[in-house]
Scaffold this motif. Structure first.
Motif, PDB file in Angstrom:
ATOM      1  N   ASP A 202      90.919 -43.951 130.539  1.00 32.48           N
ATOM      2  CA  ASP A 202      90.210 -44.682 129.483  1.00 32.48           C
ATOM      3  C   ASP A 202      89.841 -43.777 128.312  1.00 32.48           C
ATOM      4  O   ASP A 202      89.912 -44.189 127.154  1.00 32.48           O
ATOM      5  N   VAL A 203      89.446 -42.550 128.599  1.00 32.39           N
ATOM      6  CA  VAL A 203      89.130 -41.606 127.522  1.00 32.39           C
ATOM      7  C   VAL A 203      90.389 -41.305 126.706  1.00 32.39           C
ATOM      8  O   VAL A 203      90.340 -41.262 125.470  1.00 32.39           O
TER       9      VAL A 203
ATOM     10  N   ARG B 230      92.903 -43.314 126.344  1.00 32.85           N
ATOM     11  CA  ARG B 230      93.187 -44.530 125.581  1.00 32.85           C
ATOM     12  C   ARG B 230      92.292 -44.604 124.339  1.00 32.85           C
ATOM     13  O   ARG B 230      92.753 -44.996 123.260  1.00 32.85           O
ATOM     14  N   ILE B 231      91.036 -44.234 124.473  1.00 28.55           N
ATOM     15  CA  ILE B 231      90.119 -44.245 123.332  1.00 28.55           C
ATOM     16  C   ILE B 231      90.574 -43.244 122.273  1.00 28.55           C
ATOM     17  O   ILE B 231      90.575 -43.546 121.075  1.00 28.55           O
ATOM     18  N   ARG B 232      90.981 -42.065 122.694  1.00 36.31           N
ATOM     19  CA  ARG B 232      91.463 -41.063 121.731  1.00 36.31           C
ATOM     20  C   ARG B 232      92.681 -41.569 120.970  1.00 36.31           C
ATOM     21  O   ARG B 232      92.794 -41.370 119.765  1.00 36.31           O
TER      22      ARG B 232
ATOM     23  N   VAL C 270      93.608 -44.784 120.477  1.00 30.64           N
ATOM     24  CA  VAL C 270      93.239 -45.902 119.598  1.00 30.64           C
ATOM     25  C   VAL C 270      92.511 -45.378 118.358  1.00 30.64           C
ATOM     26  O   VAL C 270      92.738 -45.856 117.250  1.00 30.64           O
ATOM     27  N   TYR C 271      91.667 -44.380 118.534  1.00 30.34           N
ATOM     28  CA  TYR C 271      90.976 -43.782 117.394  1.00 30.34           C
ATOM     29  C   TYR C 271      91.979 -43.129 116.439  1.00 30.34           C
ATOM     30  O   TYR C 271      91.871 -43.260 115.220  1.00 30.34           O
TER      31      TYR C 271
ATOM     32  N   ARG D 108      89.960 -49.903 114.724  1.00 31.90           N
ATOM     33  CA  ARG D 108      88.515 -49.833 114.972  1.00 31.90           C
ATOM     34  C   ARG D 108      88.003 -50.940 115.905  1.00 31.90           C
ATOM     35  O   ARG D 108      87.136 -50.703 116.735  1.00 31.90           O
TER      36      ARG D 108
ATOM     37  N   LEU E  77      88.900 -50.124 119.309  1.00 30.95           N
ATOM     38  CA  LEU E  77      88.110 -48.965 119.728  1.00 30.95           C
ATOM     39  C   LEU E  77      86.786 -49.405 120.334  1.00 30.95           C
ATOM     40  O   LEU E  77      86.359 -48.874 121.365  1.00 30.95           O
TER      41      LEU E  77
ATOM     42  N   ARG F 236      87.441 -50.742 123.817  1.00 29.68           N
ATOM     43  CA  ARG F 236      87.723 -49.643 124.752  1.00 29.68           C
ATOM     44  C   ARG F 236      86.444 -48.896 125.136  1.00 29.68           C
ATOM     45  O   ARG F 236      86.279 -48.491 126.285  1.00 29.68           O
ATOM     46  N   ILE F 237      85.558 -48.687 124.170  1.00 32.19           N
ATOM     47  CA  ILE F 237      84.304 -47.984 124.466  1.00 32.19           C
ATOM     48  C   ILE F 237      83.430 -48.817 125.407  1.00 32.19           C
ATOM     49  O   ILE F 237      82.814 -48.287 126.335  1.00 32.19           O
TER      50      ILE F 237
ATOM     51  N   LEU G 251      84.943 -48.615 128.850  1.00 30.55           N
ATOM     52  CA  LEU G 251      84.677 -47.286 129.416  1.00 30.55           C
ATOM     53  C   LEU G 251      83.240 -47.200 129.907  1.00 30.55           C
ATOM     54  O   LEU G 251      82.978 -46.650 130.983  1.00 30.55           O
TER      55      LEU G 251
END
Length: 93
Positions: free
Chosen positions: A55-56, A58-60, A62-63, A68, A71, A74-75, A78
């Motif tokens: 998940d981290v 994936r967040i990186r 997407v960022y 946005r 994002l 995803r946050i 997470l």
């Protein structure tokens, strides 16, 4: 032009990895009577840690892509996964 990612894109590979880990968690849930509890808790903790790592990543990604709204989603997911793994840790360790 469609907004679907390329089937070989990095974000798609991370999405597949996330679904695979969730499927493994589900399989181990249905097979929970075949393992002693001391083994189960480590399996779930390990799979939860892998899911947090995916998940981290994936967040990186997407960022980096600049999406946005995705994002935020995803946050939130997470945070839910960290909450579930933390609660599992609290209950069993």
């Amino acid at each position: 032009m469609t907004s679907r990612p390329d089937s070989r894109s990095y974000i798609n590979k991370l999405n597949i990895a996330s679904m695979a880990v969730l499927l493994l968690i589900l399989v181990f849930f249905f097979l929970k009577d075949t393992f002693p509890f001391s083994t189960q808790k480590w399996i779930y903790l390990l799979l939860g840690g892998v899911l947090i790592l995916v998940d981290v990543l994936r967040i990186r990604e997407v960022y980096r892509l600049g999406q946005r709204k995705l994002l935020v989603v995803r946050i939130v997911t997470l945070a839910m996964v960290i909450g579930f793994v933390g609660y599992w840790w609290y209950l069993h360790f």
